[in-house]
Write a protein that holds these residues in place. Structure first.
Motif, PDB file in Angstrom:
ATOM      1  N   LEU A 160       0.849  -1.163  -0.016  1.00 36.11           N
ATOM      2  CA  LEU A 160      -0.006  -0.011  -0.144  1.00 36.11           C
ATOM      3  C   LEU A 160       0.910   1.268   0.124  1.00 36.11           C
ATOM      4  CD1 LEU A 160      -2.843  -0.698   2.294  1.00 36.11           C
ATOM      5  CD2 LEU A 160      -2.690  -0.887  -0.235  1.00 36.11           C
ATOM      6  N   LEU A 161       2.135   1.329   0.406  1.00 34.95           N
ATOM      7  CA  LEU A 161       2.903   2.429   0.712  1.00 34.95           C
ATOM      8  C   LEU A 161       3.413   2.810  -0.860  1.00 34.95           C
ATOM      9  CD1 LEU A 161       5.383   1.783   3.402  1.00 34.95           C
ATOM     10  CD2 LEU A 161       3.891   3.843   3.110  1.00 34.95           C
ATOM     11  N   LYS A 162       3.324   1.587  -1.806  1.00 37.20           N
ATOM     12  CA  LYS A 162       3.770   1.798  -3.179  1.00 37.20           C
ATOM     13  C   LYS A 162       2.555   2.096  -3.867  1.00 37.20           C
ATOM     14  CE  LYS A 162       7.601  -1.481  -3.143  1.00 37.20           C
ATOM     15  NZ  LYS A 162       8.288  -2.685  -3.397  1.00 37.20           N
ATOM     16  N   VAL A 163       1.433   1.630  -3.647  1.00 38.38           N
ATOM     17  CA  VAL A 163       0.095   1.854  -4.251  1.00 38.38           C
ATOM     18  C   VAL A 163      -0.326   3.572  -4.224  1.00 38.38           C
ATOM     19  CG1 VAL A 163      -2.365   1.629  -4.256  1.00 38.38           C
ATOM     20  CG2 VAL A 163      -0.867  -0.236  -4.366  1.00 38.38           C
ATOM     21  N   VAL A 220       1.446   0.531 -10.754  1.00 40.99           N
ATOM     22  CA  VAL A 220       1.968  -0.642  -9.936  1.00 40.99           C
ATOM     23  C   VAL A 220       1.646  -1.788 -10.594  1.00 40.99           C
ATOM     24  CG1 VAL A 220       2.859   0.623  -7.870  1.00 40.99           C
ATOM     25  CG2 VAL A 220       0.458  -0.646  -7.928  1.00 40.99           C
ATOM     26  N   SER A 221       2.072  -2.975 -10.465  1.00 38.55           N
ATOM     27  CA  SER A 221       1.527  -4.143 -10.648  1.00 38.55           C
ATOM     28  C   SER A 221       1.701  -5.162  -9.612  1.00 38.55           C
ATOM     29  CB  SER A 221       2.355  -5.123 -12.024  1.00 38.55           C
ATOM     30  OG  SER A 221       1.735  -6.368 -12.219  1.00 38.55           O
ATOM     31  N   ILE A 222       0.324  -5.679  -9.169  1.00 37.28           N
ATOM     32  CA  ILE A 222       0.234  -6.462  -7.920  1.00 37.28           C
ATOM     33  C   ILE A 222      -0.232  -7.935  -8.239  1.00 37.28           C
ATOM     34  CG2 ILE A 222      -0.816  -6.708  -5.671  1.00 37.28           C
ATOM     35  CD1 ILE A 222      -1.655  -3.657  -5.743  1.00 37.28           C
ATOM     36  N   CYS A 223       0.639  -8.611  -7.962  1.00 34.76           N
ATOM     37  CA  CYS A 223       0.580 -10.282  -8.322  1.00 34.76           C
ATOM     38  C   CYS A 223      -0.734 -10.553  -7.476  1.00 34.76           C
ATOM     39  CB  CYS A 223       1.658 -11.268  -8.102  1.00 34.76           C
ATOM     40  SG  CYS A 223       2.153 -11.500  -6.322  1.00 34.76           S
ATOM     41  N   GLU A 224      -1.275 -11.610  -7.989  1.00 36.44           N
ATOM     42  CA  GLU A 224      -2.637 -12.036  -7.275  1.00 36.44           C
ATOM     43  C   GLU A 224      -2.313 -13.251  -6.215  1.00 36.44           C
ATOM     44  OE1 GLU A 224      -5.408 -13.690 -10.076  1.00 36.44           O
ATOM     45  OE2 GLU A 224      -5.778 -11.836 -10.976  1.00 36.44           O
ATOM     46  N   GLU A 225      -0.993 -13.818  -6.484  1.00 26.45           N
ATOM     47  CA  GLU A 225      -0.658 -14.860  -5.711  1.00 26.45           C
ATOM     48  C   GLU A 225      -0.247 -14.418  -4.168  1.00 26.45           C
ATOM     49  OE1 GLU A 225       1.932 -19.000  -5.271  1.00 26.45           O
ATOM     50  OE2 GLU A 225       1.581 -18.033  -6.887  1.00 26.45           O
ATOM     51  N   GLY A 253       0.071 -10.723  -3.437  1.00 24.03           N
ATOM     52  CA  GLY A 253      -0.168  -9.403  -3.205  1.00 24.03           C
ATOM     53  C   GLY A 253       1.192  -8.495  -3.128  1.00 24.03           C
ATOM     54  N   LYS A 254       1.960  -8.590  -3.881  1.00 25.09           N
ATOM     55  CA  LYS A 254       3.291  -7.869  -3.999  1.00 25.09           C
ATOM     56  C   LYS A 254       3.284  -7.037  -5.237  1.00 25.09           C
ATOM     57  CE  LYS A 254       8.417  -8.592  -3.355  1.00 25.09           C
ATOM     58  NZ  LYS A 254       8.450  -7.778  -2.105  1.00 25.09           N
ATOM     59  N   VAL A 255       3.988  -6.068  -4.947  1.00 28.66           N
ATOM     60  CA  VAL A 255       4.067  -5.049  -6.306  1.00 28.66           C
ATOM     61  C   VAL A 255       5.510  -5.539  -6.838  1.00 28.66           C
ATOM     62  CG1 VAL A 255       5.031  -2.783  -7.019  1.00 28.66           C
ATOM     63  CG2 VAL A 255       3.049  -3.146  -5.251  1.00 28.66           C
ATOM     64  N   SER A 256       5.461  -5.777  -8.195  1.00 28.70           N
ATOM     65  CA  SER A 256       6.465  -6.157  -9.043  1.00 28.70           C
ATOM     66  C   SER A 256       7.261  -7.404  -8.542  1.00 28.70           C
ATOM     67  CB  SER A 256       7.504  -5.070  -9.317  1.00 28.70           C
ATOM     68  OG  SER A 256       7.045  -3.955  -9.930  1.00 28.70           O
ATOM     69  N   CYS A 257       6.483  -8.485  -7.852  1.00 29.66           N
ATOM     70  CA  CYS A 257       6.979  -9.817  -7.653  1.00 29.66           C
ATOM     71  C   CYS A 257       7.699 -10.284  -8.518  1.00 29.66           C
ATOM     72  CB  CYS A 257       5.462 -10.488  -7.255  1.00 29.66           C
ATOM     73  SG  CYS A 257       6.047 -12.175  -6.618  1.00 29.66           S
TER      74      CYS A 257
END
Length: 286
Positions: free
Chosen positions: A78-81, A87-92, A94-98
């Motif tokens: 959320l700090l990045k959001v 940003v791109s948040i992975c579904e598995e 919940g990480k940005v640029s996983c």
């Protein structure tokens, strides 16, 4: 600019809190009858939304962030959001640029808050989990038996304030959901506040919002209020004098002009009628 020329912000910030199972998630979900919801689920509570009609569910973009004590990812994401950048948040995870999901081309959600307007409500469910995530993130390199010290709580407050202050400048609507914490006042009386960080930070977090709504079960019915005079031991209020009727619709909180009893209320539009109908679901579940 003269104050007489000023008008309320079109983007509204609403905080909704109460005990578990008082209808918080469902009440927020009913807004999908009129608005698009970008729903950040930090505590796997989305199942309460599944009873909404299909049309409402189509208006909800669900982003699950599997936050836990051993994996405190919510505060990081959320700090990045809330920088407003794409940003791109992975579904598995919940990480940005996983890196793992990027390498395997796994599903991810694209989010760019700076592109959103008042047709969208960004929902954080919940500030309670975000507060826990922040502490767990700051303590992740310490032993499991270690207890947070003053410096950790100060850092927690700084991180939470960074997100909340970003919300104040947003061009889209914000709804945050939280739970209840009791805090003793200087006069010895106990008052209820929304959970957000430490007890002291929780007492002050309502200042970031235009409306603070309290939900409870009363006489076997779910009730909601944003009235400062509802009860002396409850934190609730509205900067623009909004109120919540018996239908428990939140739509009035997103009106562009302040409530005025001398102005005749317009006939409810289709969105309002739909929200009123959906609100009846609250007394059938969470």
């Amino acid at each position: 600019m003269k104050l007489s020329e000023a008008s309320p912000s079109k983007a509204k910030r609403v905080l909704i809190y109460g005990e578990s199972m008082t209808g918080k998630t469902t009440l927020v979900g009913t807004l999908a009858a009129k608005y698009k919801l970008l729903y950040f689920d930090l505590e796997a509570g989305y199942e309460s939304l599944l009873k909404l009609p299909q049309a409402a569910k189509e208006n909800i973009e669900l982003i699950q962030i599997p936050d836990s004590k051993s994996y405190p990812i919510a505060i990081e994401t959320l700090l990045k959001v809330f920088t407003g950048k794409e940003v791109s948040i992975c579904e598995e995870h919940g990480k940005v640029s996983c890196p793992i999901c990027t390498k395997s081309a796994a599903p991810a959600s694209r989010v760019c808050l700076s592109e959103l307007g008042t047709e969208t409500i960004v929902v954080i469910d919940s500030l309670t989990q975000l507060s826990a995530s922040t502490i767990n993130f700051l303590m992740k390199d310490k032993e499991d038996t270690a207890k947070p010290e003053w410096e950790v709580y100060r850092a927690q407050g700084a991180l939470l304030e960074k997100i909340l202050s970003s919300m104040q400048q947003s061009r889209h609507h914000i709804v945050c959901i939280s739970h209840v914490v009791e805090s003793q006042q200087e006069d010895g009386k106990v008052k209820l506040f929304p959970v957000c960080g430490t007890s002291n930070f929780s007492r002050n977090c309502p200042r970031f919002f235009d409306d603070v709504v309290y939900l409870e079960l009363k006489n076997k019915r779910h009730t909601a209020t944003c009235s400062t005079t509802y009860a002396n031991n409850i934190t609730a209020g509205s900067r623009l004098g909004h109120s919540i009727g018996e239908d428990m619709s939140l739509l009035s909180l997103f009106a562009e002009q302040p409530a005025d009893s001398s102005i005749k209320k317009p006939e409810p539009d289709q969105g309002q009628k739909a929200v009123s109908a959906l609100s009846k679901l609250i007394n059938k579940g969470k």
